[in-house]
Design an enzyme around this catalytic site. Structure first.
Site, PDB file in Angstrom:
ATOM      1  N   ARG A 197      44.274-109.482  24.770  1.00  0.00           N
ATOM      2  CA  ARG A 197      43.877-108.688  23.612  1.00  0.00           C
ATOM      3  C   ARG A 197      44.319-107.233  23.752  1.00  0.00           C
ATOM      4  NH1 ARG A 197      37.681-110.908  23.483  1.00  0.00           N
ATOM      5  NH2 ARG A 197      37.974-112.662  22.045  1.00  0.00           N
ATOM      6  N   ASP A 233      36.506 -77.723  27.464  1.00  0.00           N
ATOM      7  CA  ASP A 233      37.118 -76.965  26.374  1.00  0.00           C
ATOM      8  C   ASP A 233      36.820 -75.468  26.409  1.00  0.00           C
ATOM      9  OD1 ASP A 233      34.435 -77.178  25.810  1.00  0.00           O
ATOM     10  OD2 ASP A 233      34.681 -77.766  23.718  1.00  0.00           O
ATOM     11  N   ARG A 270      19.754 -77.684  21.560  1.00  0.00           N
ATOM     12  CA  ARG A 270      20.523 -76.732  20.749  1.00  0.00           C
ATOM     13  C   ARG A 270      19.514 -75.973  19.894  1.00  0.00           C
ATOM     14  NH1 ARG A 270      25.665 -78.539  21.721  1.00  0.00           N
ATOM     15  NH2 ARG A 270      25.880 -80.770  22.090  1.00  0.00           N
ATOM     16  N   SER A 271      19.508 -74.662  19.991  1.00  0.00           N
ATOM     17  CA  SER A 271      18.473 -73.850  19.347  1.00  0.00           C
ATOM     18  C   SER A 271      18.973 -73.198  18.059  1.00  0.00           C
ATOM     19  CB  SER A 271      17.982 -72.765  20.313  1.00  0.00           C
ATOM     20  OG  SER A 271      17.024 -71.946  19.689  1.00  0.00           O
ATOM     21  N   ASP A 330      33.517 -81.694  28.036  1.00  0.00           N
ATOM     22  CA  ASP A 330      34.705 -81.597  27.182  1.00  0.00           C
ATOM     23  C   ASP A 330      35.842 -80.790  27.807  1.00  0.00           C
ATOM     24  OD1 ASP A 330      33.203 -82.975  25.309  1.00  0.00           O
ATOM     25  OD2 ASP A 330      32.531 -81.154  24.303  1.00  0.00           O
ATOM     26  N   ARG A 333      58.557-108.198  25.242  1.00  0.00           N
ATOM     27  CA  ARG A 333      58.984-108.362  26.636  1.00  0.00           C
ATOM     28  C   ARG A 333      57.933-109.091  27.468  1.00  0.00           C
ATOM     29  NH1 ARG A 333      56.672-104.497  30.022  1.00  0.00           N
ATOM     30  NH2 ARG A 333      55.899-102.594  29.038  1.00  0.00           N
ATOM     31  N   THR A 353      30.135 -78.421  30.598  1.00  0.00           N
ATOM     32  CA  THR A 353      30.388 -79.328  29.474  1.00  0.00           C
ATOM     33  C   THR A 353      31.433 -80.353  29.897  1.00  0.00           C
ATOM     34  OG1 THR A 353      31.418 -79.522  27.267  1.00  0.00           O
ATOM     35  CG2 THR A 353      31.985 -77.590  28.550  1.00  0.00           C
ATOM     36  N   ASP A 356      30.527 -72.983  24.947  1.00  0.00           N
ATOM     37  CA  ASP A 356      30.905 -71.750  24.262  1.00  0.00           C
ATOM     38  C   ASP A 356      29.815 -71.224  23.326  1.00  0.00           C
ATOM     39  OD1 ASP A 356      31.216 -73.876  22.536  1.00  0.00           O
ATOM     40  OD2 ASP A 356      33.220 -73.328  21.868  1.00  0.00           O
ATOM     41  N   GLY A 357      29.105 -72.119  22.634  1.00  0.00           N
ATOM     42  CA  GLY A 357      28.031 -71.676  21.750  1.00  0.00           C
ATOM     43  C   GLY A 357      26.920 -70.991  22.519  1.00  0.00           C
ATOM     44  N   SER A 358      26.589 -71.532  23.673  1.00  0.00           N
ATOM     45  CA  SER A 358      25.555 -70.944  24.529  1.00  0.00           C
ATOM     46  C   SER A 358      25.990 -69.564  25.013  1.00  0.00           C
ATOM     47  CB  SER A 358      25.291 -71.848  25.732  1.00  0.00           C
ATOM     48  OG  SER A 358      24.928 -73.150  25.313  1.00  0.00           O
ATOM     49  N   HIS A 374      48.633-107.825  26.646  1.00  0.00           N
ATOM     50  CA  HIS A 374      47.424-107.014  26.451  1.00  0.00           C
ATOM     51  C   HIS A 374      47.812-105.537  26.519  1.00  0.00           C
ATOM     52  CE1 HIS A 374      47.767-106.841  30.845  1.00  0.00           C
ATOM     53  NE2 HIS A 374      47.113-105.704  30.747  1.00  0.00           N
ATOM     54  N   ARG A 392      34.926 -83.848  21.837  1.00  0.00           N
ATOM     55  CA  ARG A 392      34.788 -83.005  20.654  1.00  0.00           C
ATOM     56  C   ARG A 392      36.142 -82.831  19.984  1.00  0.00           C
ATOM     57  NH1 ARG A 392      31.232 -77.490  20.916  1.00  0.00           N
ATOM     58  NH2 ARG A 392      33.016 -76.827  22.152  1.00  0.00           N
ATOM     59  N   LYS A 415      54.426-108.704  27.324  1.00  0.00           N
ATOM     60  CA  LYS A 415      53.146-108.035  27.596  1.00  0.00           C
ATOM     61  C   LYS A 415      52.109-108.542  26.599  1.00  0.00           C
ATOM     62  CE  LYS A 415      51.246-103.411  28.390  1.00  0.00           C
ATOM     63  NZ  LYS A 415      50.846-103.709  29.769  1.00  0.00           N
ATOM     64  N   GLY A 474      24.939 -79.533  25.142  1.00  0.00           N
ATOM     65  CA  GLY A 474      25.034 -80.878  25.689  1.00  0.00           C
ATOM     66  C   GLY A 474      24.910 -80.876  27.205  1.00  0.00           C
TER      67      GLY A 474
END
Length: 321
Positions: A164, A131, A73-74, A129, A213, A127, A104-106, A217, A173, A215, A12
């Site tokens: 809302r 991670d 991604r190969s 992420d 109280r 990345t 990590d995959g790379s 949203h 991930r 709030k 990615g």
């Protein structure tokens, strides 16, 4: 003697990859090395899709998101036949070292290739992420968090205006690093991450407490690895009756101009990767620890467990009462 290296981006994309490519090329050229840019990750490695990179090749890219080398991604590189074809191109183009910018995959693919064919490799963690074990931060994470925070800020305006509840799903991930950082910085009332079990009853009770109280949203940030934003919104609406909307940020978080922090990190790590190859190192990963650039064995790094800061998670909960 080291004369020519290759650089590729794999997996990615993440903001700051271009800054890292720039650092690799300019650091290498400064020391008299030639650089081959390998396009589309390991696919380009296999197909021989490579171009020489010079100082001008990386001009005016430090601020650009994505990657000028493109990425993919190969599946072919997972097979011995694909790696054998890649090795033929190593010989054909005279590549004596390889910088792999990715996840990590790379890194695992690069490590396997090194063991099979002996090409020195250095991994640079890129990345959003965050991670990758062995480094406090990966290239692109800071930008992704800032993108998510900007979205939270804008959505909060609408949530306030319409009274809302908004559920904002972020990437990451199987980890909650983006959700936790963006949720804390954005003042989210609830943060859902895969590292921490959660109860819809507790989420809804928290919302009801706030409603009682005064709030009107709320913002709930959910990591994609913890639950789907649509599912979270549906269950909240079923239990509370609150008008609940969903925003899935998706790949919006992977693009955009990298922050100053990501540009600096990418520049430092890319330059360090070249230094390691020049020093004869191989199967290394560069990272950042306590503000210092470090190098460690790729396989040692990937064998570690990347853990989230649960004290920060608890703090986010306290500050959102």
């Amino acid at each position: 003697m080291l004369q020519r290296i290759g650089v590729l981006t794999s997996g990615g994309d993440s903001p700051g990859m271009n800054a890292c490519i720039r650092a690799v090329v300019r650091k290498a050229v400064y020391h008299g090395l030639e650089v081959m840019g390998i396009k589309r990750g390991f696919n380009g490695f296999i197909e021989g899709d490579m171009v020489p990179l010079h100082l001008g090749s990386v001009a005016d890219i430090i601020h650009r998101g994505g990657t000028i080398l493109h990425t993919a991604r190969s599946v072919q590189f997972l097979n011995p036949e694909g790696r054998a074809r890649a090795n033929e191109n190593v010989k054909r183009f005279g590549i004596q070292g390889l910088v792999v910018i990715g996840g990590d995959g790379s890194f695992r693919g690069a490590s396997i290739f090194n063991r099979e064919y002996g090409l020195p490799v250095v991994g640079v963690p890129g990345t959003i992420d965050n991670d990758i074990p062995g480094t406090d931060q990966t290239i692109g994470f800071d930008t992704a968090v800032n993108t998510a925070v900007e979205a939270i800020n804008k959505i909060r305006d609408t949530a306030t205006s319409h009274e809302r509840t908004f559920v904002i799903e972020v990437m990451g991930r199987n980890f909650g690093f983006i959700a936790l950082a963006a949720g804390l910085a954005g003042g989210a009332e609830t943060i859902l991450i895969p590292e921490r079990p959660f109860s819809y009853d507790e989420i809804c009770e928290r919302l009801m407490r706030g409603y009682r109280r005064g709030k009107l949203h709320s913002i709930i940030v959910v990591a994609e690895g913890a639950a789907g934003g649509l599912e979270v919104a549906r269950k909240i609406k079923e239990r509370t009756g609150f008008d609940t909307k969903v925003t899935i940020l998706g790949h919006l978080q992977r693009g955009g101009t990298p922050t100053a922090a990501d540009r600096i990190l990418a520049s430092c790590l890319g330059a360090k990767a070249v230094e390691l190859l020049m020093a004869g190192e191989t199967r290394k990963m560069v990272g950042i620890k306590a503000g210092k650039v470090v190098a460690l064995d790729i396989e040692d790094a990937l064998s570690q467990t990347r853990s989230i800061d649960l004290d920060m998670y608890s703090l986010a909960g306290i500050l959102s009462i």
